[in-house]
Design an enzyme around this catalytic site. Sequence first.
Site, PDB file in Angstrom:
ATOM      1  N   HIS B 188      27.859 -50.284 -24.675  1.00  0.00           N
ATOM      2  CA  HIS B 188      28.615 -49.343 -25.486  1.00  0.00           C
ATOM      3  C   HIS B 188      28.142 -47.964 -25.082  1.00  0.00           C
ATOM      4  O   HIS B 188      26.963 -47.647 -25.228  1.00  0.00           O
ATOM      5  CB  HIS B 188      28.388 -49.579 -26.977  1.00  0.00           C
ATOM      6  CG  HIS B 188      29.166 -48.639 -27.840  1.00  0.00           C
ATOM      7  ND1 HIS B 188      30.356 -48.998 -28.444  1.00  0.00           N
ATOM      8  CD2 HIS B 188      28.965 -47.351 -28.182  1.00  0.00           C
ATOM      9  CE1 HIS B 188      30.828 -47.968 -29.124  1.00  0.00           C
ATOM     10  NE2 HIS B 188      29.997 -46.961 -28.984  1.00  0.00           N
ATOM     11  N   CYS B 189      29.021 -47.160 -24.545  1.00  0.00           N
ATOM     12  CA  CYS B 189      28.604 -45.862 -24.025  1.00  0.00           C
ATOM     13  C   CYS B 189      28.907 -44.768 -25.041  1.00  0.00           C
ATOM     14  O   CYS B 189      30.074 -44.499 -25.328  1.00  0.00           O
ATOM     15  CB  CYS B 189      29.347 -45.575 -22.721  1.00  0.00           C
ATOM     16  SG  CYS B 189      28.798 -44.069 -21.933  1.00  0.00           S
ATOM     17  N   PRO B 190      27.916 -44.120 -25.596  1.00  0.00           N
ATOM     18  CA  PRO B 190      28.206 -43.051 -26.555  1.00  0.00           C
ATOM     19  C   PRO B 190      28.834 -41.833 -25.900  1.00  0.00           C
ATOM     20  O   PRO B 190      29.570 -41.091 -26.559  1.00  0.00           O
ATOM     21  CB  PRO B 190      26.830 -42.710 -27.139  1.00  0.00           C
ATOM     22  CG  PRO B 190      25.839 -43.242 -26.184  1.00  0.00           C
ATOM     23  CD  PRO B 190      26.485 -44.357 -25.430  1.00  0.00           C
TER      24      PRO B 190
END
Lengths: 158, 367
Positions: B188-190
Amino acid sequence: MATEFHNLQELRRSASLANKVFIQRDYSEGTACRFQTKFPSELESRLERTLFEDTVKTLNTFYAEAEKIGGQSYLEGCLACATAYLIFLCMETRYEKVLKKIAKYIQEQNEKIYAPRGLLITDPIERGMRVIEVSIYEDRGSSGSSSGSSSVSGSTAR
Amino acid sequence: MKNCEYQQIDPRALSVSPLSAQSHTTEKKEQRPRRKWEVFPGKNRFFCDGRLILARQSGVLPLTLGLIVVTCGLFFAFDCPFLVKHLTVFIPVIGGALFVFVVISLLRTSFTDPGILPRATPDEAADIERQIDTSGSSTYRPPPRTKEILINQQVVKLKYCFTCKMFRPPRTSHCSLCDNCVERFDHHCPWVGNCVGKRNYRFFYSFIISLSFLTSFIFGCVIAHITLRSQAGKSLVQAIQESPASVVELVICFFSIWSILGLSGFHTYLVASNLTTNEDIKGSWSGKRGAEESGNPYSYNNIITNCCVTLCGPVPPSLIDRRGFVPPDEVIPAASSASEMELPHFSAKNDVNMEENCQDFSLSCTA
């Protein structure tokens, strides 16, 4: 044919849902989309094994075609990358084209083979490509459907 | 007047019946037909009537976009005029092309469905539980957590997801931030505000590669700019004072380059070996078992093939059908996760409540 289609309409109006069988995915060859061809025991009384296996095998072939990696898919991928993926706004991918073929095939199978036997296949795409759902219908006129009970675990091999 | 069409069979199972017929919702609900994205159980946000999807925690996506736009803006405004005069006109052209590519890749990564798996329908969940609970005991015990399957002659464990109520397909993982199972889950890439999974991994990869090129390009041009200025008889400090924006760009690029180049290198390695970040971090296929046979069962053992498959392979469609209409005879259960529901004809374990409506369900209760 007129009779089968008529049966499909009648199925809608006069039958009630009795049971559902789920054909799971077959991961033995990787993550590509394939379904198990084992014949579920709940369908033994309703459907010939060969018909069922044909349907599932044809579906598997369609999915293999959609996910095939080869010249055409690479070309599509590179073209998409070169146009910054904007090309997907106007073009339909090969996968989507094959999915349409699959939908038509399933409808045709339902009309010709499954509805006259009181069964219906749901397109796997509507179940997240996880299962092929086969709904078993009982004629409402027939009382005491025993099919509701069954805690039979699906698809034991014969 | 809308005609009440009472259908026994779940209309979605029949492709002959047009969906539009149900979307003219008859009867009790006086509200307009709802699209499926409005009742989506995961933690996502939708825009443009379901066309765009984003994680609910969009993280620092605005910051990412802001940094890129600001840096490039400063570059075009302050460095390019000088460089065009002294070097070549292609500099802003290349910079512009890179900038456009970066922004488009970023937006595609952020707003594309990463490969979310829809949750299991109650019937499916009940079927799975029944298959596991074959001992027939009446007490409800939670299903075992894993199932082992063979992939390319290698044993792979499939885990049961309690939220989505299904056995996760291989390489699928449940993202706790988005509360969804995502296929070929990478991470999950912020920075992009979304999960990176099967459907948007190539966009993510293009984004970081093009961003590396962009930052290196800007860094190089700014260095050239300052060098050229200070060579024309002025000192370095004077050159900087004439063009303070260049210093800002330098700082931003300098700090970004390390991380972006590192990330690009890491992901290039992942692509070449057909691994995901998730698998690499957990060490699923390396070292732990020590034996030679436990390699990555998904790899084609050829770098070129792995790259082509991951980046240029066919894009599967979105499985969550955001813009489809919720059929009117469905009830949205309060506690349950599934947004699609069908007649509960068997299963005592089904936690769905069914409203009585005009359709004739009497026989379905014979179970």
